[in-house]
Design a protein around this motif. Structure first.
Motif, PDB file in Angstrom:
ATOM      1  N   GLN A  82      86.320  53.201  51.204  1.00 24.50           N
ATOM      2  CA  GLN A  82      87.114  51.541  51.616  1.00 24.50           C
ATOM      3  C   GLN A  82      88.544  52.605  51.485  1.00 24.50           C
ATOM      4  N   THR A  83      88.872  53.309  49.837  1.00 27.01           N
ATOM      5  CA  THR A  83      90.457  53.642  50.104  1.00 27.01           C
ATOM      6  C   THR A  83      90.834  54.657  51.304  1.00 27.01           C
ATOM      7  N   LEU A  84      90.169  55.276  51.952  1.00 27.18           N
ATOM      8  CA  LEU A  84      90.116  56.135  52.338  1.00 27.18           C
ATOM      9  C   LEU A  84      90.353  56.178  53.843  1.00 27.18           C
ATOM     10  N   VAL A  85      89.650  55.352  54.565  1.00 30.71           N
ATOM     11  CA  VAL A  85      89.928  53.834  55.537  1.00 30.71           C
ATOM     12  C   VAL A  85      91.082  52.795  55.793  1.00 30.71           C
ATOM     13  N   GLN A  86      91.426  52.335  54.777  1.00 33.65           N
ATOM     14  CA  GLN A  86      92.676  52.031  54.632  1.00 33.65           C
ATOM     15  C   GLN A  86      93.698  53.128  54.655  1.00 33.65           C
ATOM     16  N   ARG A  87      93.564  53.945  54.042  1.00 33.42           N
ATOM     17  CA  ARG A  87      95.050  55.544  53.947  1.00 33.42           C
ATOM     18  C   ARG A  87      95.165  54.887  55.213  1.00 33.42           C
ATOM     19  N   TYR A  88      94.128  54.861  56.791  1.00 31.76           N
ATOM     20  CA  TYR A  88      94.176  56.436  57.836  1.00 31.76           C
ATOM     21  C   TYR A  88      94.404  54.511  58.229  1.00 31.76           C
ATOM     22  N   GLU A  89      94.330  53.435  58.343  1.00 36.65           N
ATOM     23  CA  GLU A  89      94.581  52.707  59.469  1.00 36.65           C
ATOM     24  C   GLU A  89      96.634  52.454  58.746  1.00 36.65           C
ATOM     25  N   MET A  90      96.760  52.789  57.274  1.00 35.69           N
ATOM     26  CA  MET A  90      97.777  52.394  57.124  1.00 35.69           C
ATOM     27  C   MET A  90      98.645  53.911  57.583  1.00 35.69           C
ATOM     28  N   SER A  91      98.372  54.566  57.856  1.00 39.09           N
ATOM     29  CA  SER A  91      99.067  56.216  58.122  1.00 39.09           C
ATOM     30  C   SER A  91      99.092  55.396  60.473  1.00 39.09           C
ATOM     31  N   LYS A  92      98.573  55.026  60.759  1.00 33.92           N
ATOM     32  CA  LYS A  92      98.424  54.412  61.743  1.00 33.92           C
ATOM     33  C   LYS A  92      98.981  53.241  61.790  1.00 33.92           C
ATOM     34  N   LEU A  93      99.630  52.588  61.506  1.00 34.71           N
ATOM     35  CA  LEU A  93     100.876  51.559  61.912  1.00 34.71           C
ATOM     36  C   LEU A  93     101.940  52.003  60.478  1.00 34.71           C
ATOM     37  N   ASN A  94     102.112  53.149  59.881  1.00 33.67           N
ATOM     38  CA  ASN A  94     103.820  52.790  59.008  1.00 33.67           C
ATOM     39  C   ASN A  94     103.589  52.046  57.993  1.00 33.67           C
ATOM     40  N   ALA A  95     102.604  51.668  57.928  1.00 30.08           N
ATOM     41  CA  ALA A  95     102.706  50.540  56.264  1.00 30.08           C
ATOM     42  C   ALA A  95     102.909  51.657  55.253  1.00 30.08           C
ATOM     43  N   ILE A  96     103.271  50.517  54.440  1.00 27.66           N
ATOM     44  CA  ILE A  96     103.831  50.885  53.046  1.00 27.66           C
ATOM     45  C   ILE A  96     102.332  50.802  51.752  1.00 27.66           C
ATOM     46  N   PRO A  97     101.297  51.341  51.069  1.00 23.79           N
ATOM     47  CA  PRO A  97     100.271  50.813  50.592  1.00 23.79           C
ATOM     48  C   PRO A  97     101.123  49.967  49.470  1.00 23.79           C
ATOM     49  N   VAL A  98     100.202  48.592  48.487  1.00 26.74           N
ATOM     50  CA  VAL A  98     100.187  47.585  48.467  1.00 26.74           C
ATOM     51  C   VAL A  98      99.889  48.673  46.980  1.00 26.74           C
ATOM     52  N   GLN A  99     100.952  47.592  45.923  1.00 24.43           N
ATOM     53  CA  GLN A  99     100.692  48.449  44.888  1.00 24.43           C
ATOM     54  C   GLN A  99      99.213  48.284  44.599  1.00 24.43           C
ATOM     55  N   VAL A 100      97.838  48.794  43.735  1.00 28.85           N
ATOM     56  CA  VAL A 100      96.867  48.481  42.738  1.00 28.85           C
ATOM     57  C   VAL A 100      96.483  48.446  41.415  1.00 28.85           C
ATOM     58  N   VAL A 101      96.461  47.793  40.724  1.00 23.20           N
ATOM     59  CA  VAL A 101      96.294  47.722  39.431  1.00 23.20           C
ATOM     60  C   VAL A 101      95.777  47.825  38.884  1.00 23.20           C
ATOM     61  N   LYS A 102      96.316  49.028  37.743  1.00 29.12           N
ATOM     62  CA  LYS A 102      95.370  50.320  37.590  1.00 29.12           C
ATOM     63  C   LYS A 102      95.202  50.237  36.138  1.00 29.12           C
ATOM     64  N   GLY A 103      94.025  49.963  35.912  1.00 30.18           N
ATOM     65  CA  GLY A 103      93.416  50.229  34.335  1.00 30.18           C
ATOM     66  C   GLY A 103      93.146  50.765  34.005  1.00 30.18           C
ATOM     67  N   LYS A 104      93.007  51.429  32.292  1.00 35.51           N
ATOM     68  CA  LYS A 104      92.385  52.865  31.374  1.00 35.51           C
ATOM     69  C   LYS A 104      91.262  52.626  31.592  1.00 35.51           C
ATOM     70  N   LEU A 105      90.248  51.989  31.929  1.00 36.05           N
ATOM     71  CA  LEU A 105      89.218  52.796  32.257  1.00 36.05           C
ATOM     72  C   LEU A 105      88.510  52.440  33.445  1.00 36.05           C
ATOM     73  N   PRO A 106      87.355  53.431  33.492  1.00 34.13           N
ATOM     74  CA  PRO A 106      86.954  53.591  34.841  1.00 34.13           C
ATOM     75  C   PRO A 106      86.414  52.491  35.681  1.00 34.13           C
ATOM     76  N   GLY A 107      86.540  51.642  36.419  1.00 33.33           N
ATOM     77  CA  GLY A 107      86.090  50.717  37.545  1.00 33.33           C
ATOM     78  C   GLY A 107      87.410  49.426  37.289  1.00 33.33           C
ATOM     79  N   ASN A 108      88.398  49.029  36.809  1.00 33.65           N
ATOM     80  CA  ASN A 108      89.650  49.065  35.976  1.00 33.65           C
ATOM     81  C   ASN A 108      87.927  47.530  34.401  1.00 33.65           C
ATOM     82  N   MET A 109      87.412  48.297  33.881  1.00 34.94           N
ATOM     83  CA  MET A 109      86.361  47.897  32.657  1.00 34.94           C
ATOM     84  C   MET A 109      87.655  46.812  32.407  1.00 34.94           C
ATOM     85  N   ASP A 110      88.676  47.477  32.023  1.00 32.77           N
ATOM     86  CA  ASP A 110      89.779  46.410  31.043  1.00 32.77           C
ATOM     87  C   ASP A 110      90.317  45.248  31.110  1.00 32.77           C
TER      88      ASP A 110
END
Length: 172
Positions: A82-110
């Motif tokens: 999903q991330t790779l497809v979104q990055r590809y589509e964003m590059s085609k549109l010259n879009a700026i990525p939106v910040q993703v909420v990043k947690g400390k644990l895998p899968g953002n369990m925290d």
């Protein structure tokens, strides 16, 4: 047609159950194909060579562990794809990525735990307000490898536009 189960049960059965069953089903199918190939007379050439499945892999505990590992691999692979497809589509549109909420644990369990705690102990909006302070008016909330909300916005102008003009085109 109304379903007899609650929406949560329907979600689990439609989302996680196929992933939990897929890996053990594949192992058992592989074993059955190998056994059926052994029945073919040796004079006939085998169409496809299928190696034997180890007996320890057919035990219930091994199938359960394979099921959990397969589910985790499926979730991680889906998130990566999903991330790779979104990055590809964003590059085609010259879009700026939106910040993703990043947690400390895998899968953002925290982050998920903080969200659940906010529902139990605080106002539910307080958690989103805290995220807005940290990430700004626009961010993506990804939990357990899936975009829970593709894009969260707290910008009053964006909210007015969504409500006034394109209400049916957005998830609420």
């Amino acid at each position: 047609m109304p379903t007899p189960f609650s929406p949560g049960v329907n979600y689990v059965f439609s989302t996680f159950a196929p992933k939990l069953v897929a890996t053990p089903a594949f192992i058992l199918l592989f074993d059955q194909l190998q056994k059926s190939q052994a029945v073919v007379p040796p004079a006939l050439p085998p169409r496809i060579f299928i190696p034997a499945v180890p007996h320890w892999l057919l035990t219930p505990s091994a199938l359960l562990i394979a099921s959990l590992i397969g589910t985790l691999a499926n979730l991680c692979g889906k998130a990566l794809w999903q991330t790779l497809v979104q990055r590809y589509e964003m590059s085609k549109l010259n879009a700026i990525p939106v910040q993703v909420v990043k947690g400390k644990l895998p899968g953002n369990m925290d982050v998920l735990q903080e969200l659940l705690d906010a529902y139990d102990n605080d106002y539910a909006y307080q958690f989103l307000d805290d995220l807005t302070e940290e990430y700004g008016y626009l961010y993506c909330l990804r939990l357990l490898g899936e975009d829970i909300a593709s894009i969260c916005t707290m910008n009053p102008n964006d909210i007015k536009r969504v409500i006034a003009t394109e209400f049916q085109n957005y998830e609420k």
